[in-house]
Design a protein around this motif. Sequence first.
Motif, PDB file in Angstrom:
ATOM      1  N   VAL A  46       0.851  -1.186   0.000  1.00 37.68           N
ATOM      2  CA  VAL A  46       0.000   0.000   0.000  1.00 37.68           C
ATOM      3  C   VAL A  46       0.890   1.240   0.000  1.00 37.68           C
ATOM      4  N   ALA A  47       0.605   2.185  -0.929  1.00 34.78           N
ATOM      5  CA  ALA A  47       1.444   3.376  -1.068  1.00 34.78           C
ATOM      6  C   ALA A  47       0.587   4.571  -1.450  1.00 34.78           C
ATOM      7  N   PHE A  48       1.105   5.766  -1.186  1.00 41.37           N
ATOM      8  CA  PHE A  48       0.454   7.003  -1.621  1.00 41.37           C
ATOM      9  C   PHE A  48       0.704   7.216  -3.111  1.00 41.37           C
ATOM     10  N   ARG A  49      -0.264   7.841  -3.778  1.00 39.54           N
ATOM     11  CA  ARG A  49      -0.067   8.205  -5.180  1.00 39.54           C
ATOM     12  C   ARG A  49       0.665   9.524  -5.323  1.00 39.54           C
ATOM     13  N   VAL A  50       0.839  10.255  -4.236  1.00 40.03           N
ATOM     14  CA  VAL A  50       1.593  11.504  -4.240  1.00 40.03           C
ATOM     15  C   VAL A  50       2.701  11.397  -3.201  1.00 40.03           C
ATOM     16  N   GLY A  51       3.702  12.249  -3.341  1.00 41.78           N
ATOM     17  CA  GLY A  51       4.787  12.264  -2.377  1.00 41.78           C
ATOM     18  C   GLY A  51       4.554  13.304  -1.294  1.00 41.78           C
ATOM     19  N   GLY A  52       5.292  13.165  -0.207  1.00 37.94           N
ATOM     20  CA  GLY A  52       5.173  14.137   0.872  1.00 37.94           C
ATOM     21  C   GLY A  52       5.693  13.584   2.180  1.00 37.94           C
ATOM     22  N   ARG A  53       5.466  14.366   3.240  1.00 34.31           N
ATOM     23  CA  ARG A  53       5.936  13.973   4.569  1.00 34.31           C
ATOM     24  C   ARG A  53       4.792  13.307   5.339  1.00 34.31           C
ATOM     25  N   ILE A  54       5.063  12.147   5.923  1.00 29.85           N
ATOM     26  CA  ILE A  54       4.048  11.413   6.681  1.00 29.85           C
ATOM     27  C   ILE A  54       3.822  12.120   8.016  1.00 29.85           C
ATOM     28  N   THR A  55       2.555  12.424   8.298  1.00 31.71           N
ATOM     29  CA  THR A  55       2.211  13.074   9.573  1.00 31.71           C
ATOM     30  C   THR A  55       1.515  12.123  10.546  1.00 31.71           C
ATOM     31  N   GLU A  56       0.857  11.074  10.013  1.00 35.66           N
ATOM     32  CA  GLU A  56       0.149  10.133  10.884  1.00 35.66           C
ATOM     33  C   GLU A  56       0.269   8.720  10.318  1.00 35.66           C
ATOM     34  N   LEU A  57       0.475   7.761  11.220  1.00 40.20           N
ATOM     35  CA  LEU A  57       0.405   6.336  10.894  1.00 40.20           C
ATOM     36  C   LEU A  57      -0.486   5.680  11.955  1.00 40.20           C
ATOM     37  N   TYR A  58      -1.558   5.041  11.504  1.00 36.68           N
ATOM     38  CA  TYR A  58      -2.585   4.590  12.433  1.00 36.68           C
ATOM     39  C   TYR A  58      -2.514   3.097  12.768  1.00 36.68           C
ATOM     40  N   LYS A  59      -1.668   2.326  12.084  1.00 38.28           N
ATOM     41  CA  LYS A  59      -1.630   0.880  12.298  1.00 38.28           C
ATOM     42  C   LYS A  59      -0.216   0.400  12.595  1.00 38.28           C
ATOM     43  N   GLU A  60      -0.168  -0.670  13.403  1.00 40.66           N
ATOM     44  CA  GLU A  60       1.095  -1.325  13.713  1.00 40.66           C
ATOM     45  C   GLU A  60       1.122  -2.691  13.037  1.00 40.66           C
ATOM     46  N   GLU A  61       2.292  -3.303  13.005  1.00 42.14           N
ATOM     47  CA  GLU A  61       2.405  -4.646  12.430  1.00 42.14           C
ATOM     48  C   GLU A  61       1.555  -5.630  13.237  1.00 42.14           C
TER      49      GLU A  61
END
Length: 331
Positions: A46-61
């Motif tokens: 799963v990836a973004f279609r645009v680039g940028g800086r990640i501000t939030e990640l909601y899931k863990e492994e």
Amino acid sequence: MWKRIILILVVLACLAGGAWWLYGDKRTPSDVLTLYGNVDIRQVDVAFRVGGRITELYKEEGDTVKAGEKLAQLDLQPLEYALSRAQAELAMQQAAYAQMLNGYRPEDVAQARASLEGAQAAFNNAAITLRRTENLRKQRALSQRELDDARSAYTEALSRRDAAQEQLRLMEAGYRAEEVMRQEAAVKAAEAAVHTASLNVSDTELFAPQDGVVLTRVHEVGAVVQPGQTVYAVTLNNPVWIRAYVTQPNLGHIRPGQEALLSIDATPGKTYRGFVGFISPTAEFTPKTVETKEVRNDLVFRFRVVAEDPDNVMRQGMPVTVTLRKDGGRP
């Protein structure tokens, strides 16, 4: 006496049982086909279609995710600025297009007409002055230089009069069709730029494509990612595939859609249902030259079983026993 009779009966029974086990089973082959395979769960990066800086990640492994559930967020600000610029450019192009469709304002046409009248008056005056100067020159009352100046003023006044006439004609006729078409295309291009910028803003949110489990969390908050760069690797829960192989002599006993019974070591004594979803048309481990029947029988064909896993116990690579009926019935 009785002991001897009983002993004889026991011996006869053992001989009959051994004969049935040795010969009877061979005369009546089993209608059950047992094959072996492994769980082959699909995975999506799963990836973004645009680039940028990640501000939030909601899931863990290891976290379970549902289809459409939000996984991550990029910094919105740069893309919102780009959207504002695109919207402003669209507004300018739309205004210019509306101006072309409406034509020139009556005030502008009146001003052009007044300019023509002024230029015409100046031309008339220059023409009169030139005629007088020419007459006086004939009488040698004026110098040649004064005559040249009068002619130059006449020519300049004529040019201004003609330019004013052309300007008025253009304003009364309105814009050319080609200019209107070009501006219309500019509006459509600006609209497409707004749609693209708006889509880029919405693409700063990353969602789960299907139900599954987070296998790998590749980046952390603050990381700058490029378009298409993997952020999460997610294994998909449904469907669960079993990859197995069948030898060439048994290939005729399986077909797509045929029901199968599945068992795994993780749940001893419990079975799961599935069905054959795909049979490869190509043999594998094929020697370059097949010369004997024994070698031909060593050929295998890959096939896939789509499994039901209500307990969610099947994991990638897990060995599975696949049982099918040779007659195609339900095992």
